[in-house]
Write an enzyme that holds these catalytic residues in place. Structure first.
Site, PDB file in Angstrom:
ATOM      1  N   ASN A  12      32.697  -1.831  32.072  1.00 60.52           N
ATOM      2  CA  ASN A  12      33.566  -2.474  30.801  1.00 60.52           C
ATOM      3  C   ASN A  12      32.928  -1.826  29.624  1.00 60.52           C
ATOM      4  O   ASN A  12      31.749  -1.751  29.302  1.00 60.52           O
ATOM      5  CB  ASN A  12      33.712  -3.692  30.805  1.00 60.52           C
ATOM      6  CG  ASN A  12      34.329  -4.350  32.021  1.00 60.52           C
ATOM      7  OD1 ASN A  12      35.229  -3.989  32.428  1.00 60.52           O
ATOM      8  ND2 ASN A  12      33.859  -5.493  32.247  1.00 60.52           N
ATOM      9  N   LEU A 230      19.472 -20.533  36.731  1.00 64.68           N
ATOM     10  CA  LEU A 230      19.618 -21.751  36.171  1.00 64.68           C
ATOM     11  C   LEU A 230      19.303 -21.470  34.468  1.00 64.68           C
ATOM     12  O   LEU A 230      18.797 -22.445  33.938  1.00 64.68           O
ATOM     13  CB  LEU A 230      18.835 -22.877  36.502  1.00 64.68           C
ATOM     14  CG  LEU A 230      19.157 -23.330  38.132  1.00 64.68           C
ATOM     15  CD1 LEU A 230      17.926 -24.194  38.504  1.00 64.68           C
ATOM     16  CD2 LEU A 230      20.246 -23.930  38.160  1.00 64.68           C
ATOM     17  N   ASP A 261      23.376 -10.455  34.936  1.00 70.15           N
ATOM     18  CA  ASP A 261      23.069  -9.000  35.588  1.00 70.15           C
ATOM     19  C   ASP A 261      21.804  -8.378  35.657  1.00 70.15           C
ATOM     20  O   ASP A 261      21.452  -7.865  36.522  1.00 70.15           O
ATOM     21  CB  ASP A 261      24.074  -8.108  34.453  1.00 70.15           C
ATOM     22  CG  ASP A 261      25.285  -8.798  34.758  1.00 70.15           C
ATOM     23  OD1 ASP A 261      25.760  -9.358  35.811  1.00 70.15           O
ATOM     24  OD2 ASP A 261      26.144  -8.439  33.698  1.00 70.15           O
TER      25      ASP A 261
END
Ligand code: RIB
Length: 314
Positions: A12, A230, A261
């Site tokens: 993207n 988390l 990522d």
């Protein structure tokens, strides 16, 4: 040379506006800056694995526009093999991202070419010899499923980052060796009927469905290994009956975009290199903590040397 990592996923162009606070529904607010960055969960994770030293083959799709050419060139600049990156008619995918002063974000995806990546676009030979094959869910589910099957047939370890989680429970869990999810994604997956039925002990007794331990138990009933990210609280994992936890470093947060990522790509690079599980998790956690200190997705992903420096400093 380590065996390669194959990443099947999205590419993207990220259009990022910063705002003081994320607007409530119906509100109009002034932005404080605008910039474009190279992004897409697939491409970000490929870049993270490559910057941690893994040989990476990327399978995905960009459009036949200037953005597609720019994003392809960026992957090449990171040393990623893009023989499996298709150029399809039409626009490249993009993401509209708002980042608040506290580093939190909201993201709206426009799939573009990512949504047109078909199962037949995946070359089976790309998986041969791979140590690990890594998937996310910003490309069609049928394509992810085909990739998982090809990876399994080639003997690669399969890793699924179920982000965004929509439809993830339709993928056969037995094709997934390692599931990586954040708490929101885990809650979405764990609330599927199948997981709930199998996690009766953890959840049917009234346990908080967002409690990390309950989420892990729910997902560990379906997936061989589960890694639950988390954020500032680090990471928790489950492998069969085994459970583990790793804290995150406390760092100033500029932008959390791409932190998950970075974690996933770095973890997979460690797995492909045969690094012991605990060390791979530690390196991935450090990489993610470095990512949140810098704006942008791929722009903020650290290199192995940066992670080593932090580890060395204790
Ligand atoms: O995980 C962050 C990524 O999600 C961004 O780069 C954006 O492109 C979306 O895919």
């Amino acid at each position: 040379m380590n065996r390669p990592v194959v990443v099947v996923g999205s590419v993207n162009l990220d259009r990022v506006q910063t705002v003081a606070t994320l607007p409530a529904p119906g509100a109009t607010v002034h932005g404080t800056s605008f910039a474009t960055f190279h992004g897409g969960k697939g491409a970000n994770q490929a870049v993270a694995a490559a910057r941690m030293g893994a040989p990476v083959h990327f399978l995905g799709a960009v459009g036949d526009d200037a953005e597609g050419a720019r994003l392809r060139a960026a992957l090449v600049a990171d040393g990623i093999d893009v023989a499996g990156l298709r150029t399809l008619d039409g626009p490249t995918g993009f993401a509209t991202i708002l980042v608040a002063d506290d580093g939190e974000n909201v993201i709206v995806l426009e799939a573009g070419a990512n949504g047109r990546l078909l199962p037949d676009h995946l070359d089976p030979s790309a998986f041969v010899g791979a140590a690990v094959a890594l998937f996310q869910l910003e490309v069609p589910l049928a394509t992810v499923r085909r990739g998982l099957e090809l990876a399994r047939a080639a003997g690669a370890t399969t890793v699924l980052n179920a982000a965004p989680p929509v439809g993830a429970d339709a993928l056969p869990a037995e094709l997934v060796d390692v599931l990586v999810v954040n708490a929101t994604e885990a809650a979405a997956l764990a609330s599927s009927a199948d997981a709930l039925m199998r996690s009766a002990d953890a959840l049917a007794s009234g346990a908080d469905a967002r409690d990390p331990a309950a989420l892990l138990d729910a997902l560990a009933a379906r997936y061989a290994t589960v890694v639950l990210t988390l954020g500032a609280d680090g990471v928790a994992w489950a492998r069969g009956a085994e459970r583990g936890r790793r804290a995150a470093r406390r760092v100033p947060v500029v932008d959390t975009t791409g932190a998950g990522d970075t974690f996933t790509g770095a973890l997979v690079a460690g797995m492909a290199a045969g690094v012991p599980w605990g060390e791979a998790l530690e390196r991935a956690t450090i990489a993610a903590s470095l990512c949140v200190g810098v704006a942008g997705a791929q722009a903020s992903i650290p290199r192995a040397a940066d992670v080593d420096r932090v580890r060395g400093a204790g």
